[in-house]
Each structure stands twice: as structure tokens, then as C-alpha cells.
Write an enzyme that holds these catalytic residues in place. Structure first.
Site, PDB file in Angstrom:
ATOM      1  N   GLY A 109       0.829  -1.190   0.000  1.00 28.00           N
ATOM      2  CA  GLY A 109       0.000   0.000   0.000  1.00 28.00           C
ATOM      3  C   GLY A 109       0.864   1.239   0.000  1.00 28.00           C
ATOM      4  O   GLY A 109       1.992   1.232  -0.489  1.00 28.00           O
ATOM      5  N   GLU A 144     -10.154  -9.544   8.922  1.00 30.44           N
ATOM      6  CA  GLU A 144     -10.586 -10.844   9.453  1.00 30.44           C
ATOM      7  C   GLU A 144      -9.829 -12.017   8.832  1.00 30.44           C
ATOM      8  O   GLU A 144      -9.904 -13.140   9.337  1.00 30.44           O
ATOM      9  CB  GLU A 144     -12.099 -11.038   9.247  1.00 30.44           C
ATOM     10  CG  GLU A 144     -12.550 -11.035   7.791  1.00 30.44           C
ATOM     11  CD  GLU A 144     -13.033  -9.674   7.326  1.00 30.44           C
ATOM     12  OE1 GLU A 144     -12.543  -8.643   7.857  1.00 30.44           O
ATOM     13  OE2 GLU A 144     -13.882  -9.613   6.433  1.00 30.44           O
ATOM     14  N   ARG A 150       0.274  -3.803  12.410  1.00 27.30           N
ATOM     15  CA  ARG A 150      -0.637  -4.110  13.495  1.00 27.30           C
ATOM     16  C   ARG A 150      -0.124  -5.335  14.239  1.00 27.30           C
ATOM     17  O   ARG A 150       0.296  -6.320  13.619  1.00 27.30           O
ATOM     18  CB  ARG A 150      -2.066  -4.402  12.976  1.00 27.30           C
ATOM     19  CG  ARG A 150      -2.883  -3.136  12.700  1.00 27.30           C
ATOM     20  CD  ARG A 150      -3.152  -2.361  13.981  1.00 27.30           C
ATOM     21  NE  ARG A 150      -3.918  -1.138  13.767  1.00 27.30           N
ATOM     22  CZ  ARG A 150      -3.363   0.070  13.571  1.00 27.30           C
ATOM     23  NH1 ARG A 150      -2.044   0.194  13.510  1.00 27.30           N
ATOM     24  NH2 ARG A 150      -4.129   1.144  13.419  1.00 27.30           N
ATOM     25  N   GLU A 185      -1.216  -3.810  23.681  1.00 28.78           N
ATOM     26  CA  GLU A 185      -0.564  -2.516  23.885  1.00 28.78           C
ATOM     27  C   GLU A 185      -1.227  -1.815  25.059  1.00 28.78           C
ATOM     28  O   GLU A 185      -2.437  -1.991  25.280  1.00 28.78           O
ATOM     29  CB  GLU A 185      -0.692  -1.670  22.605  1.00 28.78           C
ATOM     30  CG  GLU A 185       0.132  -2.232  21.449  1.00 28.78           C
ATOM     31  CD  GLU A 185       0.034  -1.428  20.169  1.00 28.78           C
ATOM     32  OE1 GLU A 185      -0.545  -0.320  20.165  1.00 28.78           O
ATOM     33  OE2 GLU A 185       0.550  -1.926  19.140  1.00 28.78           O
ATOM     34  N   HIS A 204       4.406   1.921  19.480  1.00 23.92           N
ATOM     35  CA  HIS A 204       3.404   2.371  18.507  1.00 23.92           C
ATOM     36  C   HIS A 204       3.593   3.839  18.163  1.00 23.92           C
ATOM     37  O   HIS A 204       2.650   4.645  18.204  1.00 23.92           O
ATOM     38  CB  HIS A 204       1.977   2.142  19.042  1.00 23.92           C
ATOM     39  CG  HIS A 204       0.958   2.002  17.935  1.00 23.92           C
ATOM     40  ND1 HIS A 204      -0.034   1.049  17.947  1.00 23.92           N
ATOM     41  CD2 HIS A 204       0.763   2.704  16.797  1.00 23.92           C
ATOM     42  CE1 HIS A 204      -0.790   1.170  16.848  1.00 23.92           C
ATOM     43  NE2 HIS A 204      -0.327   2.172  16.144  1.00 23.92           N
ATOM     44  N   TRP A 260       4.243   6.267  13.457  1.00 24.23           N
ATOM     45  CA  TRP A 260       3.448   7.250  12.731  1.00 24.23           C
ATOM     46  C   TRP A 260       3.760   8.690  13.134  1.00 24.23           C
ATOM     47  O   TRP A 260       3.418   9.637  12.411  1.00 24.23           O
ATOM     48  CB  TRP A 260       1.962   7.003  13.013  1.00 24.23           C
ATOM     49  CG  TRP A 260       1.626   7.163  14.460  1.00 24.23           C
ATOM     50  CD1 TRP A 260       1.804   6.242  15.457  1.00 24.23           C
ATOM     51  CD2 TRP A 260       1.102   8.329  15.113  1.00 24.23           C
ATOM     52  NE1 TRP A 260       1.416   6.771  16.668  1.00 24.23           N
ATOM     53  CE2 TRP A 260       0.974   8.031  16.500  1.00 24.23           C
ATOM     54  CE3 TRP A 260       0.715   9.602  14.682  1.00 24.23           C
ATOM     55  CZ2 TRP A 260       0.485   8.969  17.432  1.00 24.23           C
ATOM     56  CZ3 TRP A 260       0.231  10.519  15.602  1.00 24.23           C
ATOM     57  CH2 TRP A 260       0.129  10.195  16.960  1.00 24.23           C
TER      58      TRP A 260
END
Lengths: 407, 443
Positions: A172, A230, A255, A284, A304, A307
Site C-alpha cells: 500500500g 478478518e 498491526r 498494547e 506504537h 506514525w
């Protein structure tokens, strides 16, 4: 039903709709963008149990990060919600299908942190190959390397990058940015992405693998850049780890749920995986002292934060606020820029038949929902008690409600 | 000037004078009629990589020394070639201790730990191995830069120390200072092999890359699409992150000092994977404490081995340090050692400096070898007719085909205690005008 799901009530004849930040406290960036069309509240909640009933009843829009989960049951607690905006790109913490069935659009902000995440991913990869983090740690702990033999020892495991193969799972926005950076270091870059149309690999000059197994077999370093859904929980598990090369590296800035940490810990202890660098974890906040990874060697972990930069954070929050504004002032989902469950919304809005009997009796003739626990009736031009409230942070206790429309 | 040189080093230099004359500096004695020349690894113990390349033409010994005081006298007297890393220094005084040295090969690219000018004056060629660790060093430099911008090392350290970041506000706090890279300017000081590799990698992240290099010819910036700055100050003023990729020489010690740090941007980053001597650590520590420099990542230090608990940087915040390891990978290490051994082999089996591939003091060697005049009177009387040295402390005489006591010794590591010496070649005294004939017959 399409066409009978009304736009959010707004305008001079209606009270400002309520927008709630669910899992944070700071709305300073969002306020200037929303204050003239909405009332903004923050909940600072870690679960829906902690959200005030007024918000559950009255919020038409919710803003959230990744630290709160909204399952079907959670979503059903909200009585007036029309749109959820994720301040960030991943939305696996929201049941978007259930939201659509409840008439709630879910949006994200996919662009703000693309390069930050890619840059951090490369930093994690380089720290595995060049061992800077571990050697800094060793120096902090008092290690001294005087002779070249001692230098070779403390740096032992540091590997040449040119000629190594980096396998990217998920090409992506972030995956592509990582691929192009990695090429500059001399990595051979391959990828696996079952959703990407043909030809993107040609645009960027990368090699595409047809199966996950193909990618794992051919990679010296595997980096995860796919969203969690899923189908791919524990994508990296005992079985797939055994398809990886002996002594491969693993990087995850995507993730935590993609990786079975128990299997990873075992592989690290046995040396089947030479090192892993993880920005995200199954549980987390992450702690080195608990969980399946607590005794695993050769780990680099960050909380985390891949970003984050000040600029990315502000950009994401502004874009999220603008998306909420579009929802409030426009039509859902047509006015939304990054709606992620549009197809489900359209599907959920199609009635199998238009017969009155199939329509839920309580809905009959009622095109708007009646929020239970109605408190106040709107007064023209404003709400009692709002005053200058919209310019300041509104606490969890709300003083006004949203008036229903009578039919 | 040769007279001045002799006056200055009279006691020590008698054996060296042959080298000062171009053409009468002989190749290293080797071949079936001569004992194998001695090659010594000065500051290491492992010669396993070098052995297979050298064993048929040389005897290889290791000294594992941190200074020339620790080098055995036999090596000082007899070694014709020395291999070394960066952990031992060879000053003029150190070089003068060696009686037979003809070539020094640095296993690595930097040679600031060897006085190459003095070596040339003593007739010693100095070589390096510039290629083996270029990409390793560039990759590590980028890793250091990224660790400053994305703070991975510090956050990993915080997690190790027990920090927990539950909410996004706490995440922003623990990651505070992490900055967006696109649009930042990376200033590279020294656009050599490593500097160029760093520049091209940095571009992929969206850095604007500028550089300063007073030695590079015009046009290289056009080849790579980089912006060249005319002065160091220009570079410092325009850089958000400064990275050093120049070698250390007599002109750039403490290049980064109190004055030049003040030319840097407020809150800039500094990265050094080149030589510790380029940075005044006292000034850097002060700048870090005051926040004028937001963070520094250093693979090299003024005093090595580096320790966080001593030295001027011991209380400085926002530091990332590694112990001079940017160059290292197994492959780079082996490549460098093999190339160094091959350079020694070229020196032994060929001509110095012509057969050498990476001689760094060739110009000084040529200059040192030119006599201002060829008059006999200017030639030192003891040199007259003597084209070869007589090493003091002669032990053994060569036997045809080998040396007593060598046996299978050359296949194994020879310890610091040597069992054999290098035999001299006997020469009658000859008038100076016969020297040329002697030289020709030995080519």
C-alpha cells in the site's frame, strides 16, 4: 434505506450536533475547524464503558485513535451516531460492517503518516542490520571495545545489506514508500499483496510474488505493511515462520495482531529468526517485562510511535476534523472523502422489499431516530447553556441535547 | 635538505639512507635465494585471513600491540611490511623504531593514525584499503540519522527502562521530538565514497542534500544531483542535520568546535561516523546541554574506546553512540583484510611504490627520493657503495631454499617471539659510480 437516512441536523434552526473524541483529551487542533458547526467533547475513554451516557445518546460523530475498540455491541450503545472518523489510517479497531448495518459511516485519514511510518520502518530494518540500537544499549551498560577483535565481537551479527532480499507484505502507501527507500540501500525488493491490481510492480520496478509462501521463502528480511482484517490475524505464526529463511529478520510497524508473539518468541530463542523489530504488539501498551516476548532475545521495540511527528499528528487531526465537518454540513456518504465502509453502507441501505410489513414497526413513518432519554428541547438560534462553551473544551458532562424532529 | 635530515636523525638513520636515493631503494628481498620477509600485524592477533595470501612469500607475525612500546624488538628490526587497524598510532618517532620497514598497509580506509609524510621521508610507502566498508559505513550513517529523526534507539531504551505509553497523548510524549524528514536539509561534509553513498540514500527519504568538500573537482555535484556549498559556514547555516564524511588531517582537527557549532542551526542534528578528532567533544557536550544541538549520533570519539561514564560527553543528553563499528560486517572485514594482504604481497613481489594499488603517500615518497645534487660529497660517507642495509643483530645466515627453523611455521600463527631472522646480503664496498650497475643487476 437510501434516501430516508437523513443528513445530520445542522444549521441556524438546529442545535449544534455533538462530536466526541472518544480516546483522547486534546481537541485544540479540531476545535477551530469544527466549532462553528458542532459542539466538541472529549471522553478520554479506554472502552465504551467509560463513555458518558450523554455522549452515547447524542453524539452524531465520533473521532478516535487506535487505543479504543468499537465492536458491534459497542456501536449499538450509540443512539445517534452517523459517522466515525479514525484519526489515522488503520481502522481494524472498528467493526465497519456492523457500523454500516447501523447506518454509521466509518472514515479514516490514510495520508498523514505515510512517510513517517516508512522512515521508521527503514530505521527498524537498519537497526537490525547495523545493530546501532543494541550497540548503544551495550555501551550504556558499560561494554568497552578496545581492539578490533573486540569491535568485531560487539558488532557481531552486523550484516552487509547489498544483495539481501527485503520482502514486503502489503504494498500500500507505506509499503511502496518502504520499497523505494530500501532500493537505495541495495536491497532486492519483493512483495506480496493479494489485493493490488496487476502492474503496480512494473511502475516501481519491484518483483511480485504470487503467494505469501513464495515471499517468505525468498526473503532475508520480512516487513509487514498490510492492514489487519478478518483474514490475516496471526499471518505470521508458527507455520509461516517455518517457511521463512533460517536467520531471517522480521519487522512490524503495521498491526500487532498480524504476528503470533508466542511463535515469534520461540523462533527468536531458537535463532530461526535472527532478530525482530516491532513498533506494534498484540497487547498494547507493550512492556518488555510481560507477555510472550518478555524473555525473547534480539528484539527492538517501540511503543506504537512509527506514525508520529508533530506535523503528521496535526495533519491527521485537521483532516479528521474536516471529514467530520463534511459529514455534518454535507451528505453521508457522498460528501465524505475517505469513507472505508461505503459498499457496506450502500448494501445495508437496500431493503429486500418496500412493503410496509417488512419495515420495522417502530420505524414506520419515522424517518428520523428518536434518541431515548431526550433531555432538552432546542431553542431557536442556540442552546441554553452553550454560551461561549464551544470555544473551550467541553468536559464529559454535557449540558445540552439534540432535539428530535417530530413527525 | 638531505644533510639537514641526516644531521637531525644521524644516530638512527644510517640504515635508511639508501632509501632516500631514487633508484637505489631496492625491492624487498624475496625469492628462493632469500629468506621470507617478515610481515607483522601490529594491533591485532588474528591472521587467518591474511595467511593464505601471504604464506608463500612472507612470514606473518602478529603483535597485538596498542603502541610501539609493546612491539617486540625483532619485529621492529626485521619487519619489512606492517599491517595495522586504527587502534595503534605510528608517529614519526614510532616509525623510526622500525629498521627495515618498507611498506605499511592500513586495513581500512582512514590513515590519520600514521604519519604518512614521515613515513615517506623514511622510505616507507603507506597504503590503505578504501573500498571494503563504503556501503556498511553509509548504511550505518543513515541508521544513525534515522535514529535521531525517528528516535527508535531512545524509545527502545525507554521501553527497556519500563516506560509505558497507553494513550495517544502518552505516545506523543514518549515520541516527542520525532520529526518529519521530507523537506529537511542534510549537510554532508566530505563527499568521498561514503559521502556519496550517504547522499544517494538520503535523497530517497526526501532530504534535500547539500555538501561541502574543498578537495573535490568541479562537477561531481552535477553527476549526483546535489547542491554544493562553497564554504563550511554556508553548509552549516543551511543544514538541519550535519554528517561528517571527511578523513582527519592536519587541517581539520576539531572542525566542529564551539565557533562552528554556533554557525549551525538552532536544534540541528550532528552525525559522525568518520573520525573522533573532527569534533570537539567539550563544545558538543555544551551545545547538547543547551539544546543548540538537538541530538548527536557518534560512531567515533576523541578517545576510544568510548565510554558513557567518562569523558566530556558523560553528562550530555540526546546522544546515540556506537563503538567504532560503522564499518563492520563479516564480509567487509574479510574483504578488507584480503585486499590488505594482497597489497602487502604486491609490495613484496613487485616494486614500491609502482606495484602498489592504494599507496596514499606516493607524492611524498617521490619527493623524498629526489637528491638536490648527485655529488659524492653530499652523499653520506657511510652510504658510499653500500646499497643494502646490514640489519644490526644479525642472527642467521640464509640457507638455500629456506631458513632453519621455519619448517611448517609459516602455516601457523607465529607468536610475538620470533625464531628466525632475516639474513643480510653481503656486499663489498663499491664506489658510488658502480651503484647503478649494482642496481640494474638486481632488478
Amino acid at each position: 434505506m437510501q434516501g430516508i437516512r437523513p443528513p445530520i441536523l445542522n444549521g441556524p434552526m438546529h442545535p449544534r450536533p455533538l462530536v466526541a473524541l472518544l480516546d483522547g483529551r486534546d481537541c485544540t487542533v479540531e476545535m477551530p475547524i469544527l466549532k462553528d458547526v458542532a459542539t466538541v467533547a472529549f471522553c478520554d475513554a479506554q472502552s465504551t464503558q467509560e463513555i458518558h451516557e450523554k455522549v452515547l445518546n447524542e453524539a452524531v460523530a465520533a473521532l478516535l485513535y487506535h487505543t479504543i475498540t468499537l465492536s458491534r455491541d459497542d456501536l449499538e450503545k450509540f443512539k445517534g451516531l452517523r459517522v466515525i472518523v479514525r484519526i489515522g489510517s488503520g481502522f481494524d479497531n472498528v467493526d465497519v460492517k456492523a457500523a454500516a448495518e447501523l447506518g454509521i459511516a466509518v472514515c479514516n485519514v490514510p495520508a498523514a503518516s505515510v512517510e513517517e511510518t516508512a522512515d521508521t520502518s527503514l530505521c527498524l530494518i537498519l537497526n537490525l542490520y547495523r545493530r546501532v540500537t543494541w550497540m548503544h544499549q551495550a555501551l550504556r551498560e558499560g561494554t568497552r571495545a578496545s581492539s578490533v577483535e573486540q569491535i568485531r565481537e560487539v558488532a557481531g551479527g552486523a550484516a552487509r545489506i547489498r544483495g539481501e532480499t527485503l520482502g514486503i507484505i502489503g504494498l500500500g502507501r507505506v509499503g511502496q514508500a518502504v520499497a523505494l527507500r530500501a532500493k537505495a540501500f541495495g536491497f532486492s525488493v519483493i512483495f506480496y499483496d493479494p489485493y493490488l491490481p496487476d502492474g503496480v510492480e512494473r511502475s516501481l520496478g519491484l518483483q511480485r510474488m504470487a503467494t505469501l509462501q513464495d515471499l517468505l521463502i525468498h526473503s532475508d528480511c520480512v516487513s509487514l505493511h498490510c492492514s489487519l482484517n478478518e483474514h490475516n490475524h496471526h499471518l505470521i505464526n508458527d507455520f509461516t515462520i517455518k517457511q521463512m529463511r533460517q536467520g531471517a529478520f522480521l519487522v512490524n510497524s503495521s498491526r500487532g495482531g498480524l504476528v503470533d508473539e508466542k511463535a515469534l518468541a520461540q523462533a527468536l530463542k531458537e535463532g530461526r529468526i535472527r532478530g525482530a523489530a516491532l513498533d506494534v504488539h498484540e497487547t498494547e501498551p507493550f512492556s518488555f517485562s510481560t507477555g510472550p516476548l518478555k524473555d525473547a532475545p534480539n528484539l527492538i521495540c517501540t511503543p506504537h510511535t512509527a506514525w508520529y511527528s508533530e506535523q503528521a499528528s496535526v495533519e491527521a487531526r485537521e483532516e479528521a476534523a474536516r471529514e467530520v465537518r463534511r459529514a455534518i454540513t454535507g451528505r453521508i456518504p457522498d460528501s465524505l472523502k475517505n469513507c472505508v465502509n461505503k459498499e457496506y453502507l450502500m448494501a445495508a441501505s437496500q431493503w429486500p422489499s418496500m412493503e410496509a410489513a417488512t419495515v420495522h414497526p417502530e420505524l414506520n413513518g419515522a424517518t428520523y431516530r428518536f434518541p431515548p432519554g431526550l433531555i432538552n428541547v432546542a431553542t431557536a438560534g442556540g442552546l441554553p447553556g452553550t454560551g461561549t462553551g464551544v470555544d473551550s473544551l467541553v468536559t464529559g458532562t454535557l449540558a445540552h441535547g439534540i432535539a428530535p424532529v417530530t413527525h
